[in-house]
Write a protein that holds these residues in place. Sequence first.
Motif, short mmCIF file in Angstrom:
data_model
loop_
_atom_site.label_atom_id
_atom_site.label_comp_id
_atom_site.label_asym_id
_atom_site.label_seq_id
_atom_site.Cartn_x
_atom_site.Cartn_y
_atom_site.Cartn_z
N GLU A 180 -0.79 -2.27 -1.76
CA GLU A 180 -0.60 -3.24 -2.85
C GLU A 180 -1.60 -4.40 -2.78
N ILE A 181 -2.25 -4.58 -1.64
CA ILE A 181 -3.29 -5.62 -1.53
C ILE A 181 -4.56 -5.03 -2.12
N VAL A 182 -5.01 -5.61 -3.23
CA VAL A 182 -6.14 -5.05 -3.97
C VAL A 182 -7.44 -5.81 -3.74
N GLU A 183 -7.36 -7.02 -3.18
CA GLU A 183 -8.56 -7.79 -2.84
C GLU A 183 -8.28 -8.57 -1.58
N CYS A 184 -9.34 -8.78 -0.80
CA CYS A 184 -9.23 -9.56 0.43
C CYS A 184 -10.54 -10.33 0.60
N GLN A 210 -0.80 -6.76 -5.98
CA GLN A 210 -0.16 -6.26 -7.20
C GLN A 210 1.11 -5.54 -6.79
N THR A 211 2.25 -6.00 -7.29
CA THR A 211 3.53 -5.34 -6.98
C THR A 211 4.29 -5.07 -8.28
N LYS A 212 5.30 -4.23 -8.17
CA LYS A 212 6.07 -3.88 -9.36
C LYS A 212 6.95 -5.04 -9.82
N THR A 213 7.55 -5.75 -8.87
CA THR A 213 8.46 -6.85 -9.20
C THR A 213 8.31 -7.96 -8.17
N ASN A 214 8.96 -9.08 -8.43
CA ASN A 214 8.99 -10.16 -7.43
C ASN A 214 9.73 -9.69 -6.17
N LYS A 215 10.76 -8.89 -6.36
CA LYS A 215 11.51 -8.36 -5.22
C LYS A 215 10.62 -7.46 -4.35
N HIS A 216 9.80 -6.66 -4.99
CA HIS A 216 8.83 -5.82 -4.29
C HIS A 216 7.84 -6.70 -3.50
#
Length: 167
Positions: free
Chosen positions: A108-112, A126-132
């Motif tokens: 889910e980490i798309v940039e560093c 980028q995640t599906k939800t805040n909970k994710h």
Amino acid sequence: MVKKYNAENEEEFQEQIIQIDDLDRKILKLITTNARIPFLEVARECGVSGAAIHQRVQRLLNLGVVTGSEFIVSPQKLGYNTCAYMGIYLEKASYDRKVVKQLREISEIVECHHTTGQYAIFIKIQTKTNKHLKKIIDTDLQAIDGISRTETFISLEQEFKRQIPIK
């Protein structure tokens, strides 16, 4: 002989400023606007042969001016509706490579980015939800040795994204 750009010699290429002419600029404007534009259409727009365009684009690729073409996936269309940025504080600067290696394992980490200022590392997630997002922070990120703390910013909306201007 033109030395070809690749991931192994990226730092060497970063140090060089490549000189390009007006035809290169016109080609870059066309192909960065539409990566799928046929070379023959670029050739017509530029008033040169298709072979000349092919040679110029190949030269720009070899020099590392253009690093490829890609299809961009819309995270939202695949259900990744939460975009967050996170500043990472390290316990010691020497943990840098070890931490980045572990961050790379979290898909889910798309940039560093290595940064100056208060954070040692700045990432985009980028995640599906805040909970994710919370689950990734709680289970994945907090388990990485060398991270002392983090600061998270949730993006409410991306207003624009663009490439550098071709002048």
